[in-house]
Design an enzyme around this catalytic site. Sequence first.
Site, short mmCIF file in Angstrom:
data_model
loop_
_atom_site.label_atom_id
_atom_site.label_comp_id
_atom_site.label_asym_id
_atom_site.label_seq_id
_atom_site.Cartn_x
_atom_site.Cartn_y
_atom_site.Cartn_z
N HIS A 1 -3.48 8.34 5.88
CA HIS A 1 -3.30 6.98 6.36
C HIS A 1 -4.05 6.53 7.58
O HIS A 1 -3.49 6.28 8.68
CB HIS A 1 -1.84 6.71 6.58
CG HIS A 1 -1.58 5.09 6.26
ND1 HIS A 1 -1.88 4.21 7.15
CD2 HIS A 1 -0.95 4.61 5.11
CE1 HIS A 1 -1.56 3.08 6.89
NE2 HIS A 1 -0.99 3.13 5.71
N HIS B 1 8.34 -0.20 12.32
CA HIS B 1 7.53 -0.58 11.37
C HIS B 1 7.77 -1.99 10.61
O HIS B 1 7.30 -2.93 11.07
CB HIS B 1 7.04 0.46 10.46
CG HIS B 1 5.77 0.11 9.61
ND1 HIS B 1 4.50 -0.20 10.27
CD2 HIS B 1 5.53 -0.16 8.20
CE1 HIS B 1 3.51 -0.79 9.37
NE2 HIS B 1 4.21 -0.49 8.40
N ASP C 1 0.81 -1.14 -0.04
CA ASP C 1 0.14 0.06 0.07
C ASP C 1 0.92 1.37 0.10
O ASP C 1 0.28 2.47 0.12
CB ASP C 1 -0.89 -0.07 1.20
CG ASP C 1 -0.40 -0.18 2.62
OD1 ASP C 1 0.89 -0.58 2.56
OD2 ASP C 1 -0.76 0.58 3.43
N HIS C 2 2.19 1.11 -0.10
CA HIS C 2 3.03 2.23 -0.15
C HIS C 2 3.92 2.14 -1.57
O HIS C 2 4.41 3.15 -1.85
CB HIS C 2 4.02 2.26 1.07
CG HIS C 2 3.35 2.78 2.27
ND1 HIS C 2 3.06 4.03 2.77
CD2 HIS C 2 2.41 1.83 2.93
CE1 HIS C 2 2.33 4.05 3.88
NE2 HIS C 2 2.03 2.83 4.06
N GLU D 1 1.25 9.63 9.45
CA GLU D 1 0.08 8.26 9.49
C GLU D 1 -0.75 8.65 10.73
O GLU D 1 -0.21 8.94 11.91
CB GLU D 1 0.73 7.00 9.20
CG GLU D 1 1.54 6.69 10.49
CD GLU D 1 1.23 5.18 11.01
OE1 GLU D 1 -0.05 4.76 10.83
OE2 GLU D 1 1.97 4.44 11.26
#
Lengths: 658, 599
Positions: free
Chosen positions: B414, B157, B72-73, B203
């Site tokens: 996000h 992350h 998704d990035h 985000e």
Amino acid sequence: MKLYCLSGHPTLPCNVLKFKSTTIMLDCGLDMTSTLNFLPLPLVQSPRLSNLPGWSLKDGNAFLDKELKECSGHVFVDSVPEFCLPETELIDLSTVDVILISNYHCMMALPYITEHTGFTGTVYATEPTVQIGRLLMEELVNFIERVPKAQSASLWKNKDIQRLLPSPLKDAVEVSTWRRCYTMQEVNSALSKIQLVGYSQKIELFGAVQVTPLSSGYALGSSNWIIQSHYEKVSYVSGSSLLTTHPQPMDQASLKNSDVLILTGLTQIPTANPDSMVGEFCSNLALTVRNGGNVLVPCYPSGVIYDLLECLYQYIDSAGLSSIPFYFISPVANSSLEFSQIFAEWLCHNKQTKVYLPEPPFPHAELIQTNKLKHYPSIHGDFSNDFRQPCVVFTGHPSLRFGDVVHFMELWGKSSLNTVIFTEPDFSYLEALAPYQPLAMKCIYCPIDTRLNFIQVSKLLKEVQPLHVVCPEQYTQPPPAQSHRMDLMVDCQPPAMSYRRAEVLALPFKRRYEKIEIMPELADSLVPMEIKPGISLATVSAVLHTKDNKHVLQPPPRPAQPTGGKKRKRASDDIPDCKVLKPLLSGSIPVDQFVQTLEKHGFSDIKVEDTAKGHIVLLQEAETLIQIEEDSTHIICDDDEVLRVRLRDLVLKFLQKF
Amino acid sequence: MPEIRVTPLGAGQDVGRSCILVSIAGKNVMLDCGMHMGFSDDRRFPDFSYITRSGRLTDFLDCVIISHFHLDHCGALPYFSEMVGYDGPIYMTQPTQAICPILLEDYRKIAVDKKGEANFFTSQMIKDCMKKVVAVHLHQTVQVDDELEIKAYYAGHVLGAAMFQIKVGSESVVYTGDYNMTPDRHLGAAWIDKCRPNLLITESTYATTIRDSKRCRERDFLKKVHETVERGGKVLIPVFALGRAQELCILLETFWERMDLKAPIYFSTGLTEKANHYYKLFIPWTNQKIRKTFVQRNMFEFKHIKAFDRAFADSPGPMVVFATPGMLHAGQSLQIFRKWAGNEKNMVIMPGYCVQGTVGHKILSGQRKLEMEGRQVLEVKMQVEYMSFSAHADAKGIMQLVGQAEPENVLLVHGEAKKMEFLKQKIEQEFRVNCYMPANGETVTLPTSPSIPVGISLGLLKREMAQGLLPDAKKPRLLHGTLIMKDSNFRLVSSEQALKELGLAEHQLRFTCRVHLHDTRKEQEMAMRVYSHLKSVLKDHCVQHLPDGSVTVESILVQAAAHSEDPGTKVLLVSWTYQDEELGSYLTSLLKKGLPQAS
């Protein structure tokens, strides 16, 4: 700007740079050649070493025979080996703000500096430099601590006694400052003061100076440093290489436009070509092993050994050596091999792309997997069970004074089948071998020094064009042994400034400008005026604020409003502050237009007289006289302030303010 | 007026297809280029026509930055660069550069081979796209061009995730990508210095969540897995191949070892082994503990976790299976889910966020009857557990990062609009900064007022600083000089130097005022009285009586002369230059009032 030179060793530098308000130490090299004056530390009792005769003076006086031993005509100190530290008296080291480390070989004196001088600053180094530097220190401490030696000789250091000793002991410098090795505790404490940095990272020091490490191509994580303010730039080049070995290539472009370039860490063997040395290394190794002999390679646990293993990886099968065991013995052998595989980001492009596959960047992983290369922390333990001959052993220390290498020298020295191959350039191999003489073993000297040679240096200097070059004195003349080789020295224009140990250099450097920020509100109020095509001027009157070495200009305060007479005014409140300067004026006054303007503003009976240099305008009624010349105007009038101000403003209309 | 403009093409009030356009000081940067897991039509990619309707991507964008390897990035990257057409630089960290093409290829295979989509990007396009990538190291300042620079910070992350600072002159924006403010079993915590950007784009996945301690969550997770296995059930843990998978593997591996459990743990094959290999090679990107101990034991070499074979799914007895992908929207995890869903002894644990439209999202929102392809209805009897192991910052973490960076403005992406609203209020209250949350296609414009850097001559600066030192260094000091602007070179010098440099002569403007005083005394005596008078009034000034009889105050000259006609009147000539205007004028008016009578 000053440079304090604390080390005389050109490849193990330690300099302190005073730049603007900062004190920056450049590298922290430890000169270990001092250990060559000591007897080797054997891992197991060596009858040969312990039976060496004591040394006595020519007149038979033997009072030094406990401290000094003789071996094949050379005299050695029988004591715990000691190192030659950087100068600690030249400058108060507690005033050092930061230490910049360029590569893991140039940080070995760090614990002496950070732990014993009152140092309270920060050390900057890249992650591989710190990790591998830690391994080198750990190995050194381990080598020395695992062979405790009761004796610590000091008598010979007495100045009056040292004079009587034979060379090279007689000529050893600063022996009184030589120190024993640090402890692991000191190492850990020193390393905890390090802050990790990445290539091209801009690090601000007190808002005054910015330092940036650049890839230097010499070793994993090795760096050159840029030390700059907005208008001055110093490049510190230390241990750089243009050869394609394993590290990331050298960043040359960023060194451009330096005011001063400090050049250290050039090759120690300018006449040897590293590539042909590697070839010689392989062929000598193969020859010995084929004849049933063993090969000993005294080395550091990181660096060139990675390249040698890679060469052997490609070479052993074709040379029919696949059944020969390769041993790598060091307390940090495993760590070194493991660490080399995880620093992909610091490696050359070829090796970097391997991790995308994903594969380990160095082929020694495969040598280990296929059991061709085995590593051990020391000769004790597992190694003694696995040991097979003939074999190839990589082990330290390259000085041959401590470490497992001492054992193999004693073990294999008596047979001419065996060979010791010197690859590390830091120690003279003849001096290293001296306490082992007489020796039957073959000795091959293949020094592999990938650092810049003089041809590369002169090309580099032409390319990056520094205004001034500063380097150790050794580089400004040919090597003593090859005094006719004028090509083996740094050649640049203007000639390089040279330094030697314990010298202070004033660097040829004139700072002229400093950065200042104009706040947007002030910028908006400025009125630029084009003076010449492309050049505009604006006069600035502003309030200067300085904080943390940063200067900011803000709009001047509005004149204070009268306070409404609540307080009694003191007479002195009216006195203007002479520090409020009026701008300078420039231009000239055309008399005709000036007179017209006067008339337009209601002045009559104006008379103009010509003088030698200009004109006099007379206002007869007002008894006022205005002298106008090319570069000056003089208004002479009675104390009629209203009139004077009117005339002043009319004159100013014709002039530009600065 | 200079300004910063931000337009999300994706991830505006939404999770998925992150893609944010930033214009700063005339430079255009695209942050991330992701795909949306919830859609399989046009909406899965960001709408690049927003840019292309006015020109080519390469002409418009100065660079593209990818924060981490999650699809998704970065999932739209080959489409963006090879199919829409972009030839400029793409920046990402080295682990991202290594892992991103593998996930893209995996994504392509599912889309094309399994779902049979046409007009999708090809393997060759992925390769060509990756050739445009430039690797960025942590904290390295990368000069994109003379003015635009970017710098990466550690984001936690996933392996190689980074936050990016984008800077032009004194203006800057920080984009967090996805980040985690608490260290976990294999990654460290995100960190940024007090860089005071004009704008922080963060985000906000867990904008309203404040998670309990990680330890509790882990204990909970292990308890549930353990209980299910004990009663002979099967546990399915849908994960993405890289990221949480390694975290949970480390967790289970240590638990199995400690409890001496025998039930098999499987990891769906293919990517995994390779994935673990990447972790071994990128040890410097993991947490302190792993970095310290990797020589003795590499945490990514698992003893209890074995490769999964499709046939195992039907074998009897308990087992734990990690399967991809993480949102149960396709692939192996969905296949196993369909097999096991009917048995109430089994359990599925969703360890991360699920995008709307995915099976994962449906079962988490309580749906127990799922319509599958071919109108088949799948009844879910197995237990469904959600456990947030996503390595996203929670509300507390987001506030912490805002506090660290001290931005002037904050912009949320996000996340879900409702939750953003809550966080926005909280940020505005606590930090007294503006907080924005634009929807996709909506532009936020922030005016900036950058200060202007110029070079000041040291002579001028030191002169002013020296004056300022007396009597009080803190007192603001007035500085006067001339700014010379030539091309883009701005220098502030003293007025004298400016005149000299430009070859101009100074024009001296001088005033001489005649002050008439009624006094019969001699000129010399007159001058003496002027001197003592001025001396007593102007205590702070330098007043001198010169041998030739004249009096000076600083550089102002006062002379006494006889009146040509009236012997009872004396004339004081006060003479000063324009630069001394104030003092000269003051002296004239002072002397005009007359001299005090000698006592």
